[in-house]
Write a protein that holds these residues in place. Sequence first.
Motif, PDB file in Angstrom:
ATOM      1  N   PHE A   1       0.832  -1.206   0.000  1.00 16.61           N
ATOM      2  CA  PHE A   1       0.000   0.000   0.000  1.00 16.61           C
ATOM      3  C   PHE A   1       0.867   1.256   0.000  1.00 16.61           C
ATOM      4  O   PHE A   1       0.534   2.258  -0.649  1.00 16.61           O
ATOM      5  CB  PHE A   1      -0.928   0.006   1.211  1.00 16.61           C
ATOM      6  CG  PHE A   1      -2.182  -0.792   1.005  1.00 16.61           C
ATOM      7  CD1 PHE A   1      -2.935  -0.653  -0.141  1.00 16.61           C
ATOM      8  CD2 PHE A   1      -2.622  -1.676   1.973  1.00 16.61           C
ATOM      9  CE1 PHE A   1      -4.087  -1.382  -0.339  1.00 16.61           C
ATOM     10  CE2 PHE A   1      -3.778  -2.419   1.796  1.00 16.61           C
ATOM     11  CZ  PHE A   1      -4.510  -2.277   0.633  1.00 16.61           C
ATOM     12  N   SER A   2       1.975   1.215   0.721  1.00 21.37           N
ATOM     13  CA  SER A   2       2.870   2.375   0.756  1.00 21.37           C
ATOM     14  C   SER A   2       3.428   2.663  -0.632  1.00 21.37           C
ATOM     15  O   SER A   2       3.485   3.824  -1.070  1.00 21.37           O
ATOM     16  CB  SER A   2       4.012   2.144   1.744  1.00 21.37           C
ATOM     17  OG  SER A   2       3.528   1.945   3.049  1.00 21.37           O
ATOM     18  N   PHE A   3       3.816   1.604  -1.342  1.00 20.09           N
ATOM     19  CA  PHE A   3       4.367   1.808  -2.682  1.00 20.09           C
ATOM     20  C   PHE A   3       3.289   2.301  -3.655  1.00 20.09           C
ATOM     21  O   PHE A   3       3.560   3.165  -4.498  1.00 20.09           O
ATOM     22  CB  PHE A   3       4.980   0.511  -3.195  1.00 20.09           C
ATOM     23  CG  PHE A   3       5.675   0.659  -4.515  1.00 20.09           C
ATOM     24  CD1 PHE A   3       6.897   1.295  -4.604  1.00 20.09           C
ATOM     25  CD2 PHE A   3       5.091   0.174  -5.678  1.00 20.09           C
ATOM     26  CE1 PHE A   3       7.537   1.445  -5.834  1.00 20.09           C
ATOM     27  CE2 PHE A   3       5.713   0.316  -6.902  1.00 20.09           C
ATOM     28  CZ  PHE A   3       6.948   0.957  -6.977  1.00 20.09           C
ATOM     29  N   VAL A   4       2.080   1.780  -3.534  1.00 24.62           N
ATOM     30  CA  VAL A   4       0.998   2.234  -4.416  1.00 24.62           C
ATOM     31  C   VAL A   4       0.687   3.711  -4.155  1.00 24.62           C
ATOM     32  O   VAL A   4       0.489   4.499  -5.092  1.00 24.62           O
ATOM     33  CB  VAL A   4      -0.254   1.367  -4.216  1.00 24.62           C
ATOM     34  CG1 VAL A   4      -1.433   1.947  -4.980  1.00 24.62           C
ATOM     35  CG2 VAL A   4       0.002  -0.058  -4.699  1.00 24.62           C
ATOM     36  N   LEU A   5       0.641   4.105  -2.876  1.00 26.24           N
ATOM     37  CA  LEU A   5       0.427   5.515  -2.554  1.00 26.24           C
ATOM     38  C   LEU A   5       1.564   6.377  -3.102  1.00 26.24           C
ATOM     39  O   LEU A   5       1.339   7.499  -3.570  1.00 26.24           O
ATOM     40  CB  LEU A   5       0.315   5.694  -1.040  1.00 26.24           C
ATOM     41  CG  LEU A   5      -0.984   5.200  -0.396  1.00 26.24           C
ATOM     42  CD1 LEU A   5      -0.902   5.314   1.128  1.00 26.24           C
ATOM     43  CD2 LEU A   5      -2.184   5.990  -0.906  1.00 26.24           C
ATOM     44  N   ALA A   6       2.796   5.859  -3.050  1.00 31.71           N
ATOM     45  CA  ALA A   6       3.927   6.590  -3.619  1.00 31.71           C
ATOM     46  C   ALA A   6       3.746   6.775  -5.126  1.00 31.71           C
ATOM     47  O   ALA A   6       4.080   7.831  -5.675  1.00 31.71           O
ATOM     48  CB  ALA A   6       5.229   5.852  -3.319  1.00 31.71           C
ATOM     49  N   LEU A   7       3.215   5.755  -5.803  1.00 27.87           N
ATOM     50  CA  LEU A   7       2.932   5.893  -7.228  1.00 27.87           C
ATOM     51  C   LEU A   7       1.923   7.012  -7.489  1.00 27.87           C
ATOM     52  O   LEU A   7       2.083   7.809  -8.425  1.00 27.87           O
ATOM     53  CB  LEU A   7       2.398   4.571  -7.780  1.00 27.87           C
ATOM     54  CG  LEU A   7       3.406   3.455  -8.035  1.00 27.87           C
ATOM     55  CD1 LEU A   7       2.681   2.173  -8.429  1.00 27.87           C
ATOM     56  CD2 LEU A   7       4.385   3.850  -9.132  1.00 27.87           C
ATOM     57  N   PHE A   8       0.880   7.090  -6.661  1.00 24.94           N
ATOM     58  CA  PHE A   8      -0.126   8.128  -6.841  1.00 24.94           C
ATOM     59  C   PHE A   8       0.459   9.520  -6.580  1.00 24.94           C
ATOM     60  O   PHE A   8       0.193  10.464  -7.321  1.00 24.94           O
ATOM     61  CB  PHE A   8      -1.314   7.881  -5.907  1.00 24.94           C
ATOM     62  CG  PHE A   8      -2.148   6.698  -6.318  1.00 24.94           C
ATOM     63  CD1 PHE A   8      -1.952   6.083  -7.528  1.00 24.94           C
ATOM     64  CD2 PHE A   8      -3.133   6.204  -5.487  1.00 24.94           C
ATOM     65  CE1 PHE A   8      -2.717   4.997  -7.923  1.00 24.94           C
ATOM     66  CE2 PHE A   8      -3.910   5.123  -5.858  1.00 24.94           C
ATOM     67  CZ  PHE A   8      -3.699   4.518  -7.083  1.00 24.94           C
ATOM     68  N   PHE A   9       1.252   9.649  -5.518  1.00 23.00           N
ATOM     69  CA  PHE A   9       1.885  10.942  -5.240  1.00 23.00           C
ATOM     70  C   PHE A   9       2.845  11.322  -6.371  1.00 23.00           C
ATOM     71  O   PHE A   9       2.947  12.495  -6.739  1.00 23.00           O
ATOM     72  CB  PHE A   9       2.634  10.892  -3.914  1.00 23.00           C
ATOM     73  CG  PHE A   9       1.730  10.825  -2.714  1.00 23.00           C
ATOM     74  CD1 PHE A   9       0.543  11.512  -2.689  1.00 23.00           C
ATOM     75  CD2 PHE A   9       2.076  10.067  -1.601  1.00 23.00           C
ATOM     76  CE1 PHE A   9      -0.306  11.451  -1.598  1.00 23.00           C
ATOM     77  CE2 PHE A   9       1.244   9.993  -0.506  1.00 23.00           C
ATOM     78  CZ  PHE A   9       0.044  10.693  -0.498  1.00 23.00           C
ATOM     79  N   THR A  10       3.537  10.323  -6.919  1.00 26.64           N
ATOM     80  CA  THR A  10       4.442  10.595  -8.037  1.00 26.64           C
ATOM     81  C   THR A  10       3.665  11.103  -9.245  1.00 26.64           C
ATOM     82  O   THR A  10       4.115  12.024  -9.942  1.00 26.64           O
ATOM     83  CB  THR A  10       5.220   9.320  -8.411  1.00 26.64           C
ATOM     84  OG1 THR A  10       5.929   8.848  -7.261  1.00 26.64           O
ATOM     85  CG2 THR A  10       6.204   9.596  -9.527  1.00 26.64           C
TER      86      THR A  10
END
Length: 386
Positions: A49-58
């Motif tokens: 989930f942390s990596f997916v959220l990082a993708l969205f912020f990116t």
Amino acid sequence: MSKNSDENAMDEVTWGVRVAAAWTWRLLVIGLGIYILGRAFLKIELVAFSFVLALFFTAVLHPLEVFFRRVPGSRSVSSLLALLVGIAAFAAIASFVTWQISAHSSELADQLSNFVAKTRDWLHKGPLHLKSSDVDKMAEKLTKTIKDHQGQLISGALQTARTILEALGAILLILLSTFFLLRDGDQIWEWTVRLFPRAAHKRLDLAGRAGWGTLGGYMRGQVLIAVFHGISVMIVLFVLRIPLAAALGVLIFLGSFVPLVGLTVTGTLCVAVALLEHGVTAAIVVAIAIIVLVQLEAHLLQPLIMSRSVEVHPLAIALSVLTGTLLAGIVGALLAVPFVAFLNSTINALRNSPALPVGDSGFPVEHTTEPGGKPVDAADPDDPEP
């Protein structure tokens, strides 16, 4: 005799039944694979989930990173500047909400006390005609329940402390992932593509870039829609002189990232605060404003701001939000619609891209031609990279 009987039995099976059977066992294998991936995902859900959220912020910060490339220095400088702007915006929102709540906490507590007193009078004098002793018994029973479950409350507090530590670790992972995705996103994607067979590289690259473009457009468009909702509700609450108007506007902004459902839930809280402060009339005005905003989002803002490739049918939005909520709570509700939009664009890109010829092994192969005209299989591992 038995062999001929088996052949006759096979001949009796119609073509439609054979196709259905072939689809059935393949779908069962796919379902088993999805189940295994889901179980593995649950084991590392915090990291995933942390990596997916990082993708969205990116996706949201990428235009900023491109803008900051004008600043002298390496990609690390532009990526760090974009990340710092995002952190500053998030910290400003959190600080503002905290300040608003602390500044109006006493006023809100008084309103809540008045609401409790009015509710108690309504239970006693209203249509239910409950006796004061019955109301007191209900209060005593609630108090006794809390005392009897103090151990569970303490364990819950310990669990909350553990959750806070996990959240801090997740925030650190999100920040690091976002920085490296902003700086080295192209290299990471190229490495990901090389994990697949060479014949699939071109189609996979086209589909992935199409999905990424859709995800970025969706996230940035949703930010604009959320800003519009937050400002609109804030103005209505200020006109009605409702406390915490600015904080509630920020809450509307955050809730708008869950399409349709988020605005409805956060808007209900605004209606409740208006009811506590100024009565039924103010609550009705706020409710009408929320309903108008929901309709504007569905019929004007989504078609106007989101491009045709980003559009997702309202039924798909509702189903994806509900499914995401059931699977992963609030985080699932936030991630559901962007994920569906990404899949929709990626699948369309795969479907519209030209298919490669299929070789004897059943896998797609890509042929090039040697100088003498002899075809060469590009999937041969001895061939150089194209």
